[in-house]
Motif scaffolding. Structure first.
Motif, mmCIF file in Angstrom:
data_model
loop_
_atom_site.group_PDB
_atom_site.id
_atom_site.type_symbol
_atom_site.label_atom_id
_atom_site.label_comp_id
_atom_site.label_asym_id
_atom_site.label_seq_id
_atom_site.Cartn_x
_atom_site.Cartn_y
_atom_site.Cartn_z
ATOM 1 N N THR A 60 0.826 -1.206 0.000
ATOM 2 C CA THR A 60 0.000 0.000 0.000
ATOM 3 C C THR A 60 0.862 1.259 0.000
ATOM 4 O OG1 THR A 60 -1.794 -1.116 1.173
ATOM 5 C CG2 THR A 60 -1.756 1.294 1.271
ATOM 6 N N ARG A 61 0.497 2.204 -0.834
ATOM 7 C CA ARG A 61 1.156 3.502 -0.879
ATOM 8 C C ARG A 61 0.093 4.599 -0.794
ATOM 9 N NH1 ARG A 61 4.482 0.591 0.223
ATOM 10 N NH2 ARG A 61 6.475 0.123 -0.788
ATOM 11 N N PRO A 62 0.383 5.699 -0.117
ATOM 12 C CA PRO A 62 -0.621 6.771 -0.008
ATOM 13 C C PRO A 62 -0.825 7.480 -1.338
ATOM 14 C CG PRO A 62 1.461 7.465 0.961
ATOM 15 C CD PRO A 62 1.625 6.017 0.605
ATOM 16 N N ASP A 63 -2.046 7.927 -1.573
ATOM 17 C CA ASP A 63 -2.326 8.730 -2.766
ATOM 18 C C ASP A 63 -1.737 10.119 -2.574
ATOM 19 O OD1 ASP A 63 -3.775 6.685 -3.962
ATOM 20 O OD2 ASP A 63 -5.664 7.317 -3.027
ATOM 21 N N MET A 64 -1.129 10.635 -3.637
ATOM 22 C CA MET A 64 -0.556 11.980 -3.595
ATOM 23 C C MET A 64 -1.590 12.992 -4.074
ATOM 24 S SD MET A 64 2.393 11.391 -2.355
ATOM 25 C CE MET A 64 3.025 13.077 -2.487
ATOM 26 N N ILE A 65 -1.753 14.063 -3.319
ATOM 27 C CA ILE A 65 -2.660 15.142 -3.701
ATOM 28 C C ILE A 65 -1.926 16.138 -4.581
ATOM 29 C CG2 ILE A 65 -4.071 17.048 -2.811
ATOM 30 C CD1 ILE A 65 -4.483 15.313 -0.291
ATOM 31 N N ASP A 67 2.598 17.615 -5.077
ATOM 32 C CA ASP A 67 3.994 17.173 -4.972
ATOM 33 C C ASP A 67 4.419 16.848 -3.550
ATOM 34 O OD1 ASP A 67 4.295 17.384 -7.665
ATOM 35 O OD2 ASP A 67 5.223 19.385 -7.614
ATOM 36 N N LYS A 68 3.747 17.413 -2.539
ATOM 37 C CA LYS A 68 4.207 17.194 -1.165
ATOM 38 C C LYS A 68 3.064 16.953 -0.180
ATOM 39 C CE LYS A 68 4.527 22.155 -0.084
ATOM 40 N NZ LYS A 68 5.408 23.211 0.468
ATOM 41 N N THR A 69 1.912 16.583 -0.673
ATOM 42 C CA THR A 69 0.780 16.340 0.211
ATOM 43 C C THR A 69 0.205 14.956 -0.049
ATOM 44 O OG1 THR A 69 0.244 18.697 0.069
ATOM 45 C CG2 THR A 69 -1.385 17.264 1.105
ATOM 46 N N MET A 70 0.044 14.177 1.019
ATOM 47 C CA MET A 70 -0.427 12.800 0.900
ATOM 48 C C MET A 70 -1.756 12.614 1.617
ATOM 49 S SD MET A 70 3.166 10.924 1.914
ATOM 50 C CE MET A 70 3.349 11.962 3.374
ATOM 51 N N ARG A 71 -2.559 11.706 1.095
ATOM 52 C CA ARG A 71 -3.754 11.283 1.823
ATOM 53 C C ARG A 71 -3.378 10.129 2.755
ATOM 54 N NH1 ARG A 71 -6.377 12.199 -3.236
ATOM 55 N NH2 ARG A 71 -7.938 13.860 -3.068
ATOM 56 N N PRO A 72 -3.871 10.137 3.978
ATOM 57 C CA PRO A 72 -3.596 9.004 4.854
ATOM 58 C C PRO A 72 -4.281 7.744 4.347
ATOM 59 C CG PRO A 72 -5.229 10.465 5.847
ATOM 60 C CD PRO A 72 -4.734 11.157 4.607
#
Length: 267
Positions: A60-65, A67-72
């Motif tokens: 599992t990898r977090p979705d990127m919103i 370049d530097k923001t991830m969804r938990p």
């Protein structure tokens, strides 16, 4: 983008092997069972375990919103972030302290937590760089100290309490893990690691004992399967212990001075 988190609780221990991560996962799930919006940040950069304990697939990898923001990552209804989602979990993190602290800040700041009532932070053991970074950079509501009744664990737990006191983070209470074992054959209870230790340091530091948790085979099996006892067996004693602890934490946090909640800004 900003996130709003009502209360941030650091779950800490002076030494490893006392069940801190197990306690963190179950406290978060028990708080969610009270109808709260809950997140978990795995701050144990060198030994992340929340992903496994919460049953998240290793790929599992977090979705990127951006370049530097991830969804938990969602796990049993919790919003979870861990370094385990960003690296191969079999690869050791051979980093100096400042690098680990930077990674912690990035996980904390660059995750889109959204609106949460509680964020539980699973701290690494000890009193090192990440603990200092937490105290300086994160508006923590309080800390929960996890220990076993064993004397050596209590000594390390005291060091953890002293550290939080020095950085002005309130200690919300003590969780004594592995307090006793109940024989599955005869029902006899035995304090394998000693008894009364959590109560002694609680009295010394004027902090409540939030709960005494048993040493139970079922808990180990459920955590290994990624289905913690709070959701695997909510009517069993282990889950009820965690429910009692979070009820006390919720009451203590709600009694703190009124605030809009900390805002987490991305940098």
């Amino acid at each position: 983008m900003a996130n709003t988190v009502g209360h941030i609780i650091a779950v800490a221990s002076g030494k490893g092997g006392v069940g801190k991560s197990t306690v963190t996962a179950n406290l978060a799930l028990a708080m969610a069972a009270r109808g709260k919006r809950v997140g978990v940040l795995d701050a144990d950069i060198y030994g992340p375990s929340q992903a496994h304990m919460l049953g998240v697939d290793p790929q599992t990898r977090p979705d990127m919103i951006d370049d530097k923001t991830m969804r938990p990552v969602d796990a049993h209804g919790l919003r979870v972030m861990s370094i385990a989602f960003l690296v191969d979990v079999t690869t050791p993190m051979v980093w100096r302290g400042p690098m680990a602290s930077t990674a912690f800040q990035q996980l904390y700041n660059q995750t889109q937590w959204g609106e949460l009532d509680y964020l539980f932070i699973d701290m690494p053991p000890g009193t090192g760089d990440i603990q200092l970074t937490l105290a300086q950079k994160v508006p923590v509501s309080g800390a929960v100290i996890v220990t076993t009744p064993q004397d050596i664990a209590l000594l390390d737990a005291e060091r953890g309490i002293e550290m939080f006191r020095k950085v002005h983070v309130p200690v919300l209470g003590i969780v004594e893990n592995m307090s006793f074992h109940t024989c599955s054959c005869c029902g006899h209870q035995e304090a394998i690691f000693g008894e009364g230790g959590g109560q002694r340091i609680a009295e010394r530091y004027n902090a409540p004992v939030l709960g005494r948790l048993p040493l139970a085979l079922s808990v180990r099996e459920q955590m290994d399967k990624g289905v913690p006892p709070v959701i695997a067996a909510p009517d069993q004693p282990a889950a009820q212990h965690f429910a009692s602890i979070v009820a006390q934490l919720d009451e203590a946090c709600q009694a703190q001075p009124e605030a809009s909640g900390p805002t987490i800004g991305f940098s």
